[in-house]
Design an enzyme around this catalytic site. Structure first.
Site, PDB file in Angstrom:
ATOM      1  N   TYR A  49      19.074 -35.709  -7.252  1.00 20.30           N
ATOM      2  CA  TYR A  49      19.099 -35.127  -5.902  1.00 20.30           C
ATOM      3  C   TYR A  49      19.523 -36.171  -4.869  1.00 20.30           C
ATOM      4  O   TYR A  49      20.374 -35.922  -4.015  1.00 20.30           O
ATOM      5  CB  TYR A  49      17.708 -34.586  -5.599  1.00 20.30           C
TER       6      TYR A  49
ATOM      7  N   LYS B 191      22.792 -36.178  -2.444  1.00 24.98           N
ATOM      8  CA  LYS B 191      22.582 -36.085  -1.001  1.00 24.98           C
ATOM      9  C   LYS B 191      23.217 -37.245  -0.236  1.00 24.98           C
ATOM     10  O   LYS B 191      23.619 -37.077   0.918  1.00 24.98           O
ATOM     11  CB  LYS B 191      21.085 -35.997  -0.703  1.00 24.98           C
TER      12      LYS B 191
END
Length: 303
Positions: A166, A170
């Site tokens: 993640y 990001k």
């Protein structure tokens, strides 16, 4: 200051069936935008799918007197994204705003992470953002106007245990923004990044109830409304959560330069205090600025 309005504009919000996306879509509609509510309708881990969540938000917008369209495109599937964009153009003839909000989580420490979970999470967040942006890019170029917001995270900027996939994705969307804002500037396309902190399906198991109460999605949405507005900024990373808003900036120190014979690991160590001098931090706005800085420093010590 006058009210920020979106009258006559068309906005696509991905992952808008609940949480942050729903909040963004509703507020854009309240301010006059026609809104495409995109949501695959899957679980937090990306499994499953139904257009019912998106349609429920469309129903809310229509109950408020607005116009909206539900679409269940999976942002990882280019053909589905292109169909969403085509249906938007068919219905309203333009696309002014894209809010890239869709996301999933499959958290595990890196030692335990299955690479299939790496592929899926980085795919949805980074490739999905690129797919949606690419699908509207030429439309925005042709109309000489566009506002795009990508969604990053503190996990990408600063790290978070168990979120290697993640966090990598990001921070990747920030890199995407950094280039797109340069390429889109001549066509009045602004690209900005949101770092939200909010109580959603993706965070409800990570925080205590008293903290979740402070982190309402509706307190993040004002940042999106500003970033995507006609007079909004370009190449800005804005953090928003619990009613607090701050700009996040990537900077580098002035550093030092050595002649070739002095460019050693030992001299880097000996000069670390200067290299790490935070009082000289400066924001650069393009990769070639960094290159020119290095060349100028090297030329200066040789003159």
């Amino acid at each position: 200051m006058s009210e920020i309005r979106y009258d006559g504009q068309v906005a696509i919000v991905t992952g808008a069936g609940g949480g942050l996306g729903r909040s963004h879509a509703l507020e854009l509609a309240k301010r006059g935008a026609k809104v495409v509510v995109n949501d695959l309708g899957g679980a937090v881990d990306g499994s499953g799918g139904s257009v019912s969540a998106a349609q429920a938000v469309v129903n809310e917008i229509e109950a408020l007197g607005g116009e909206a369209l539900a679409h269940g495109a999976n942002v990882l599937e280019r053909e589905q994204v292109e169909d969403m964009v085509a249906k938007t153009i068919e219905k309203w003839g333009r696309i002014d705003v894209l809010i890239n909000n869709a996301g999933i989580l499959r958290d595990k420490s890196f030692a335990k992470l299955e690479m299939s979970d790496w592929d899926l999470v980085t795919g949805v967040h980074l490739t999905g953002t690129a797919n949606c942006t690419r699908a509207v890019w030429q439309i925005m170029r042709d109309q000489n106007y566009g506002r795009i917001v990508v969604t990053s995270s503190s996990s990408g900027m600063y790290g978070n245990f168990g979120q290697a996939n993640y966090g990598a994705a990001k921070l990747g969307v920030v890199g995407l923004m950094n280039t797109l804002c340069l390429e889109g500037a001549k066509n009045n396309i602004h690209v900005n990044t949101l770092i939200p902190v909010a109580a959603t399906r993706m965070t409800e198991s990570l925080m205590p109830p008293e903290m979740l109460e402070l982190l309402k999605p509706e307190l993040v949405t004002p940042a999106v409304i500003y970033l995507a507005s006609t007079e909004g900024p370009n190449r800005t990373v804005l953090s928003a959560g619990a009613g607090a808003y701050s700009r996040v900036v990537i900077q580098e120190t002035e550093g030092v330069a050595f002649l070739e014979e002095d460019a050693t690991a030992e001299n880097i160590a000996a000069n670390w205090g200067t290299i790490d001098d935070h009082s000289t931090l400066k924001e650069l706005t393009a990769g070639n600025e960094h290159t020119m800085k290095c060349v100028q420093m090297a030329s200066k010590i040789r003159s």
